[in-house]
Write a protein that holds these residues in place. Structure first.
Motif, PDB file in Angstrom:
ATOM      1  N   VAL A   1     -49.466  -8.664 -28.332  1.00 42.85           N
ATOM      2  CA  VAL A   1     -48.861  -8.728 -27.078  1.00 42.85           C
ATOM      3  C   VAL A   1     -49.434 -10.209 -26.321  1.00 42.85           C
ATOM      4  O   VAL A   1     -50.415 -10.046 -25.999  1.00 42.85           O
ATOM      5  N   GLY A   2     -48.576 -11.230 -26.497  1.00 44.18           N
ATOM      6  CA  GLY A   2     -49.265 -12.615 -26.024  1.00 44.18           C
ATOM      7  C   GLY A   2     -47.979 -13.309 -25.447  1.00 44.18           C
ATOM      8  O   GLY A   2     -48.248 -14.493 -25.127  1.00 44.18           O
TER       9      GLY A   2
ATOM     10  N   VAL B   1     -53.506  -5.650 -29.467  1.00 45.13           N
ATOM     11  CA  VAL B   1     -54.218  -6.772 -29.013  1.00 45.13           C
ATOM     12  C   VAL B   1     -53.645  -7.644 -28.038  1.00 45.13           C
ATOM     13  O   VAL B   1     -52.259  -7.965 -28.293  1.00 45.13           O
ATOM     14  N   MET B   2     -54.090  -7.689 -27.000  1.00 41.35           N
ATOM     15  CA  MET B   2     -53.646  -8.696 -26.029  1.00 41.35           C
ATOM     16  C   MET B   2     -54.464  -9.653 -25.524  1.00 41.35           C
ATOM     17  O   MET B   2     -55.309 -10.149 -25.806  1.00 41.35           O
ATOM     18  N   SER B   3     -53.446 -10.825 -24.850  1.00 41.61           N
ATOM     19  CA  SER B   3     -54.266 -11.875 -24.302  1.00 41.61           C
ATOM     20  C   SER B   3     -54.018 -11.797 -22.759  1.00 41.61           C
ATOM     21  O   SER B   3     -53.178 -10.742 -22.189  1.00 41.61           O
ATOM     22  N   GLU B   4     -54.759 -12.475 -21.960  1.00 40.67           N
ATOM     23  CA  GLU B   4     -54.645 -12.387 -20.697  1.00 40.67           C
ATOM     24  C   GLU B   4     -53.031 -12.445 -20.027  1.00 40.67           C
ATOM     25  O   GLU B   4     -52.455 -11.901 -19.194  1.00 40.67           O
TER      26      GLU B   4
ATOM     27  N   GLY C   1     -50.508 -12.173 -21.932  1.00 38.21           N
ATOM     28  CA  GLY C   1     -49.530 -10.969 -22.237  1.00 38.21           C
ATOM     29  C   GLY C   1     -49.424  -9.926 -21.168  1.00 38.21           C
ATOM     30  O   GLY C   1     -50.181  -9.757 -20.060  1.00 38.21           O
ATOM     31  N   ARG C   2     -48.429  -9.450 -21.042  1.00 37.86           N
ATOM     32  CA  ARG C   2     -47.992  -8.142 -20.329  1.00 37.86           C
ATOM     33  C   ARG C   2     -47.336  -7.076 -20.825  1.00 37.86           C
ATOM     34  O   ARG C   2     -46.725  -7.245 -21.884  1.00 37.86           O
ATOM     35  N   LEU C   3     -47.795  -5.758 -20.502  1.00 35.48           N
ATOM     36  CA  LEU C   3     -47.683  -4.692 -21.137  1.00 35.48           C
ATOM     37  C   LEU C   3     -47.108  -3.656 -19.917  1.00 35.48           C
ATOM     38  O   LEU C   3     -47.992  -3.095 -19.051  1.00 35.48           O
TER      39      LEU C   3
END
Length: 298
Positions: free
Chosen positions: A141-142, A162-165, A167-169
């Protein structure tokens, strides 16, 4: 290094997996388009906004899907969902090493109403079926549209997120919450608040994602490789014990943070010194600062 956030779905697929290894099922030339959008005279995409196929990741065969946020925000309709379900079922049949879902979506496509809702529920079931068959499923998620609605639930049904800053979930997007409950409940125009609430740093600290990586395709590639490797040392299927542990974690979250209004308050309650500095930290520095404070951390 290429930004994951700024890449299209097909650019992510070509750069994240081993060079030249992606073999697409139902490519745009197959013209698998939504019949519902055509009936409404709405724009259509010849791949219905998602690329699915098989590829190699660090030399190992995996199945992959990448949602295109540039088409209807990556929203899921009947055909889009069917492609995801078909991919997961084929991964089970061929005993794939793993399935990697590159998610960027606002959730269900409102134009398709019940057909979209049913499609997402079938994707959830297919993810759990894959895990039950011993095929790990990893979500990345990014993208700029985040991962919301029913697909937010799908992401949390996987073995690892796995996310980056960037990304939003979440289940409901900021605009949906504001519309339903008013700007006093959640101001969707406050972008700093939106990212503090639904972004990768908050999700990592609360245990909703297993890894936080920088916004590069290479970092997401390594994150996917590491997540799949971790699945080899623990049960892939969703067990009762895992469900009970997740329920306990959610209960702890409500008990400790239920009365708090801002993630900054949550970060302070986790014992983080100067929580107001966290949004400004790069991924590596953030992980070092937050290592001992993540919910559920040993």
């Amino acid at each position: 290094m290429s930004s994951y956030l700024e890449s299209t779905a097909r650019e992510r697929v070509q750069r994240l997996f081993d060079a030249g290894s992606f073999e697409e099922f139902l490519p745009p030339s197959a013209r698998a388009i939504s019949p519902h959008l055509a009936q409404l005279d709405a724009p259509v995409a010849f791949d219905d906004g998602v690329a699915v196929g098989r590829a190699l990741l660090d030399g190992r065969p995996v199945f992959a899907a990448a949602q295109e946020g540039g088409f209807m925000g990556g929203a899921v309709g009947e055909v889009h969902g069917a492609k995801l379900v078909g991919l997961l079922r084929r991964a089970i049949a061929e005993r794939a090493n793993a399935v990697v879902l590159l998610l960027e979506t606002g959730g269900v496509r409102l134009h398709e109403a019940n057909a979209g809702l049913i499609a997402v529920s079938e994707v959830m079931r297919a993810v759990l079926d894959a895990r039950a068959a011993g095929v790990p499923v990893v979500a990345l998620v990014g993208g700029s549209n985040g991962c919301f609605g029913g697909m937010g639930i799908v992401a949390r049904c996987t073995n690892a997120v796995v996310m980056s800053e960037e990304g939003r979930l979440a289940m409901s997007g900021p605009e949906v919450i504001e519309t339903a409950s008013g700007v006093e409940e959640f101001d969707s125009r406050d972008r700093a608040l939106v990212w503090r609430t639904t972004g990768g740093k908050q999700r990592y600290l609360l245990g909703d994602c297993q890894a936080l990586v920088p916004d590069t395709v290479a970092a997401f590639r390594q994150g996917a490789i590491d997540a799949i490797a971790a699945c080899r040392s623990e049960p892939v299927e969703l067990t009762l014990e895992a469900l009970e542990a997740e329920q306990a974690l959610l209960g702890e979250r409500i008990e400790r943070f239920g009365a708090l209004r801002d993630p900054l308050e949550i970060w302070a309650a986790l014992g983080i010194d100067q929580p107001q500095l966290l949004p400004m930290l790069e991924a590596g520095d953030f992980l070092a600062a937050a290592a001992a404070h993540r919910l559920g951390a040993p």
